[in-house]
Motif scaffolding. Structure first.
Motif, PDB file in Angstrom:
ATOM      1  N   ILE A   1     -54.321 -44.848  54.725  1.00 18.63           N
ATOM      2  CA  ILE A   1     -55.512 -44.790  53.873  1.00 18.63           C
ATOM      3  C   ILE A   1     -56.479 -43.738  54.386  1.00 18.63           C
ATOM      4  CG2 ILE A   1     -57.604 -46.062  53.250  1.00 18.63           C
ATOM      5  CD1 ILE A   1     -55.874 -48.564  52.988  1.00 18.63           C
ATOM      6  N   TRP A   2     -56.642 -43.671  55.718  1.00 21.50           N
ATOM      7  CA  TRP A   2     -57.600 -42.711  56.268  1.00 21.50           C
ATOM      8  C   TRP A   2     -57.094 -41.283  56.190  1.00 21.50           C
ATOM      9  CZ3 TRP A   2     -62.539 -43.102  56.907  1.00 21.50           C
ATOM     10  CH2 TRP A   2     -63.088 -44.391  56.920  1.00 21.50           C
ATOM     11  N   THR A   3     -55.798 -41.108  56.038  1.00 24.43           N
ATOM     12  CA  THR A   3     -55.269 -39.772  55.763  1.00 24.43           C
ATOM     13  C   THR A   3     -55.775 -39.293  54.407  1.00 24.43           C
ATOM     14  OG1 THR A   3     -53.262 -40.206  57.044  1.00 24.43           O
ATOM     15  CG2 THR A   3     -53.169 -38.408  55.452  1.00 24.43           C
ATOM     16  N   TYR A   4     -55.715 -40.201  53.410  1.00 26.55           N
ATOM     17  CA  TYR A   4     -56.178 -39.837  52.067  1.00 26.55           C
ATOM     18  C   TYR A   4     -57.693 -39.714  52.027  1.00 26.55           C
ATOM     19  CZ  TYR A   4     -51.408 -41.125  50.835  1.00 26.55           C
ATOM     20  OH  TYR A   4     -50.049 -41.191  50.773  1.00 26.55           O
ATOM     21  N   VAL A   5     -58.399 -40.589  52.761  1.00 30.48           N
ATOM     22  CA  VAL A   5     -59.855 -40.496  52.809  1.00 30.48           C
ATOM     23  C   VAL A   5     -60.271 -39.156  53.429  1.00 30.48           C
ATOM     24  CG1 VAL A   5     -61.938 -41.439  53.870  1.00 30.48           C
ATOM     25  CG2 VAL A   5     -60.263 -42.980  52.856  1.00 30.48           C
TER      26      VAL A   5
ATOM     27  N   LEU B   1     -58.514 -36.384  53.575  1.00 28.92           N
ATOM     28  CA  LEU B   1     -58.168 -35.298  52.661  1.00 28.92           C
ATOM     29  C   LEU B   1     -59.197 -35.188  51.534  1.00 28.92           C
ATOM     30  CD1 LEU B   1     -56.181 -33.102  51.753  1.00 28.92           C
ATOM     31  CD2 LEU B   1     -54.904 -34.896  50.533  1.00 28.92           C
ATOM     32  N   SER B   2     -59.609 -36.331  50.993  1.00 28.51           N
ATOM     33  CA  SER B   2     -60.599 -36.325  49.910  1.00 28.51           C
ATOM     34  C   SER B   2     -61.934 -35.770  50.391  1.00 28.51           C
ATOM     35  CB  SER B   2     -60.786 -37.744  49.371  1.00 28.51           C
ATOM     36  OG  SER B   2     -59.570 -38.257  48.870  1.00 28.51           O
ATOM     37  N   MET B   3     -62.323 -36.166  51.596  1.00 30.86           N
ATOM     38  CA  MET B   3     -63.578 -35.666  52.144  1.00 30.86           C
ATOM     39  C   MET B   3     -63.513 -34.164  52.401  1.00 30.86           C
ATOM     40  SD  MET B   3     -64.462 -38.790  54.772  1.00 30.86           S
ATOM     41  CE  MET B   3     -65.819 -37.881  55.520  1.00 30.86           C
ATOM     42  N   ALA B   4     -62.354 -33.675  52.861  1.00 31.41           N
ATOM     43  CA  ALA B   4     -62.209 -32.242  53.113  1.00 31.41           C
ATOM     44  C   ALA B   4     -62.310 -31.442  51.822  1.00 31.41           C
ATOM     45  CB  ALA B   4     -60.864 -31.978  53.809  1.00 31.41           C
ATOM     46  N   VAL B   5     -61.679 -31.946  50.758  1.00 30.10           N
ATOM     47  CA  VAL B   5     -61.739 -31.260  49.464  1.00 30.10           C
ATOM     48  C   VAL B   5     -63.164 -31.280  48.922  1.00 30.10           C
ATOM     49  CG1 VAL B   5     -60.951 -31.325  47.069  1.00 30.10           C
ATOM     50  CG2 VAL B   5     -59.320 -31.707  48.932  1.00 30.10           C
ATOM     51  N   ALA B   6     -63.815 -32.460  49.025  1.00 29.80           N
ATOM     52  CA  ALA B   6     -65.193 -32.560  48.542  1.00 29.80           C
ATOM     53  C   ALA B   6     -66.120 -31.641  49.326  1.00 29.80           C
ATOM     54  CB  ALA B   6     -65.661 -34.017  48.650  1.00 29.80           C
ATOM     55  N   SER B   7     -65.901 -31.555  50.632  1.00 28.51           N
ATOM     56  CA  SER B   7     -66.724 -30.673  51.467  1.00 28.51           C
ATOM     57  C   SER B   7     -66.533 -29.212  51.081  1.00 28.51           C
ATOM     58  CB  SER B   7     -66.373 -30.874  52.944  1.00 28.51           C
ATOM     59  OG  SER B   7     -66.653 -32.192  53.350  1.00 28.51           O
ATOM     60  N   LEU B   8     -65.280 -28.855  50.769  1.00 23.20           N
ATOM     61  CA  LEU B   8     -64.995 -27.481  50.365  1.00 23.20           C
ATOM     62  C   LEU B   8     -65.746 -27.122  49.080  1.00 23.20           C
ATOM     63  CD1 LEU B   8     -63.390 -24.844  50.769  1.00 23.20           C
ATOM     64  CD2 LEU B   8     -61.534 -25.894  49.444  1.00 23.20           C
TER      65      LEU B   8
ATOM     66  N   LEU C   1     -76.212 -37.648  55.511  1.00 24.99           N
ATOM     67  CA  LEU C   1     -74.861 -37.105  55.673  1.00 24.99           C
ATOM     68  C   LEU C   1     -74.330 -37.373  57.084  1.00 24.99           C
ATOM     69  CD1 LEU C   1     -75.168 -33.685  53.790  1.00 24.99           C
ATOM     70  CD2 LEU C   1     -73.798 -35.674  53.122  1.00 24.99           C
ATOM     71  N   ILE C   2     -75.160 -37.152  58.097  1.00 27.53           N
ATOM     72  CA  ILE C   2     -74.718 -37.358  59.485  1.00 27.53           C
ATOM     73  C   ILE C   2     -74.360 -38.828  59.727  1.00 27.53           C
ATOM     74  CG2 ILE C   2     -75.473 -37.330  61.895  1.00 27.53           C
ATOM     75  CD1 ILE C   2     -77.093 -34.813  61.241  1.00 27.53           C
ATOM     76  N   LEU C   3     -75.227 -39.725  59.290  1.00 29.87           N
ATOM     77  CA  LEU C   3     -74.983 -41.148  59.519  1.00 29.87           C
ATOM     78  C   LEU C   3     -73.758 -41.631  58.737  1.00 29.87           C
ATOM     79  CD1 LEU C   3     -78.649 -42.515  59.398  1.00 29.87           C
ATOM     80  CD2 LEU C   3     -77.181 -42.254  61.412  1.00 29.87           C
ATOM     81  N   THR C   4     -73.606 -41.160  57.502  1.00 31.36           N
ATOM     82  CA  THR C   4     -72.470 -41.598  56.691  1.00 31.36           C
ATOM     83  C   THR C   4     -71.151 -41.150  57.303  1.00 31.36           C
ATOM     84  OG1 THR C   4     -73.802 -41.553  54.676  1.00 31.36           O
ATOM     85  CG2 THR C   4     -71.405 -41.490  54.412  1.00 31.36           C
ATOM     86  N   PHE C   5     -71.059 -39.852  57.599  1.00 27.40           N
ATOM     87  CA  PHE C   5     -69.807 -39.347  58.157  1.00 27.40           C
ATOM     88  C   PHE C   5     -69.580 -39.870  59.564  1.00 27.40           C
ATOM     89  CE2 PHE C   5     -70.359 -36.382  54.690  1.00 27.40           C
ATOM     90  CZ  PHE C   5     -69.065 -36.165  54.261  1.00 27.40           C
ATOM     91  N   GLY C   6     -70.664 -40.044  60.346  1.00 24.78           N
ATOM     92  CA  GLY C   6     -70.497 -40.610  61.686  1.00 24.78           C
ATOM     93  C   GLY C   6     -69.992 -42.040  61.641  1.00 24.78           C
ATOM     94  N   GLY C   7     -70.541 -42.836  60.719  1.00 22.18           N
ATOM     95  CA  GLY C   7     -70.083 -44.216  60.582  1.00 22.18           C
ATOM     96  C   GLY C   7     -68.631 -44.291  60.147  1.00 22.18           C
TER      97      GLY C   7
END
Length: 332
Positions: free
Chosen positions: A250-254, A256-263, A289-295
């Motif tokens: 699941i975290w592989t897909y999460v 990947l999705s975050m990387a695409v969204a960031s791009l 953003l920092i707290l969300t991605f850090g969490g």
């Protein structure tokens, strides 16, 4: 792989050839001195119709009890020679105790059953009939469990649904350890050497022809449950992480999705800056953003840590349990 001590105690009588099939009841116990006499009386009465056609072995696995459980079982052997006793060197937990019972079960079929009588022994007669009809595994499904608290019923239902979403091999809903396992199935389970065990998942993983019976789950007959919500939570985690790699996937897909969204977001900021200039930086959006991605990173690392911990357990190759003594049933 199960551990055993050199101080194994056997009766002087050597095993003899059996003319009747042997059914082993595997009974893990931990501080259950009050429940044992009631359990034996009711189970003996319930299995009376099997007398003459089957032999029954009561295999108690004493999981490091600190009360008079061992003495109570030994006292019961005076009138019931069909009782066997495996004493573990300390409390290893029910999953290990059940594995010890499966290893020491000598029957043509084995039935794990709780001593608190929430697994009604009368259901065993239905299991045996299904087994005689050719089933290798007979699951006992809880049709109703009104005796349990709302919290326990709800949490159990949520666990089964979550587990079956994540697991590669789902487990039947409403089925605990109470089931009949043919000798062939028991041998297949005992051949599995993993130490992070969740027996319900293992029972389903091995396959074989399976059927089921239904029963209403009653309240405990005697004593108090040794299962706290914290122990049930840890069992649920063991069940999920020992039986599935889906949380990692699941975290592989999460990721990947975050990387695409960031791009896409980076491209958006780049072109907006070219066209409209630089906005005044915002503290709130940056902090969010920092707290969300850090969490999310910490949560993902926690899941990875659960798997690494189980890898560490497997690599050490410590025995799943240690047997302090084994007292075998007296042969007739």
């Amino acid at each position: 792989m199960a551990g055993s001590s050199r101080d194994t105690l056997l009766d002087d009588s050597s095993p003899v050839h059996r003319d009747r099939p042997l059914i082993t009841l595997i009974i893990p116990v931990f501080n259950e001195e009050q429940s044992i006499p009631v359990f034996l009386d009711r189970t003996t009465a319930a299995l009376e119709p099997l007398r003459g056609r089957f032999d029954v072995e009561y295999l108690f696995v004493n999981d490091g009890s600190r009360d008079a459980t061992e003495r109570t079982i030994l006292a019961s052997r005076k009138d019931r020679p069909e009782i066997s006793l495996v004493n573990l060197s300390r409390n290893f937990g029910k999953e290990a105790a059940l594995s010890a019972g499966l290893t020491h079960a000598r029957g043509d079929a084995a039935i794990p059953i709780d001593v608190d009588l929430q697994d009604p022994p009368e259901v065993i007669l239905q299991m045996v009939r299904k087994w005689q009809d050719g089933a290798k595994v007979v699951n006992a499904r809880r049709a109703r469990r009104d005796a349990d608290t709302w919290a326990k019923r709800t949490s159990a239902g949520l666990f089964y649904r979550l587990f079956n979403v994540l697991a590669d091999h789902p487990i039947p809903t409403g089925v605990g350890d109470f089931r009949l396992l043919d000798r062939e199935v028991v041998d297949a389970i005992c051949a599995m050497g993993e130490r992070s065990r969740f027996n319900k998942a293992i029972f389903s993983w091995v396959g074989f022809e399976t059927t089921e019976v239904e029963y209403d789950r009653p309240a405990r007959a005697e004593g108090d449950s040794q299962w706290s919500y914290w122990k049930l939570w840890k069992l649920a985690l063991d069940g999920i992480f020992a039986s599935s790699t889906t949380p990692l996937r699941i975290w592989t897909y999460v990721g990947l999705s975050m990387a695409v969204a960031s791009l896409f977001y980076s491209a958006f900021l780049f072109f907006r800056t070219l066209l409209l200039g630089v906005d005044t930086p915002g503290y709130a959006s940056t902090a969010i953003l920092i707290l969300t991605f850090g969490g999310m990173n910490m949560f993902a690392l926690g899941i990875i840590g659960e798997y690494v911990g189980r890898i560490y357990t497997e690599v050490r190759q410590r025995p799943l349990y240690i047997v302090r003594s084994y007292i075998q049933q007296k042969e007739n």
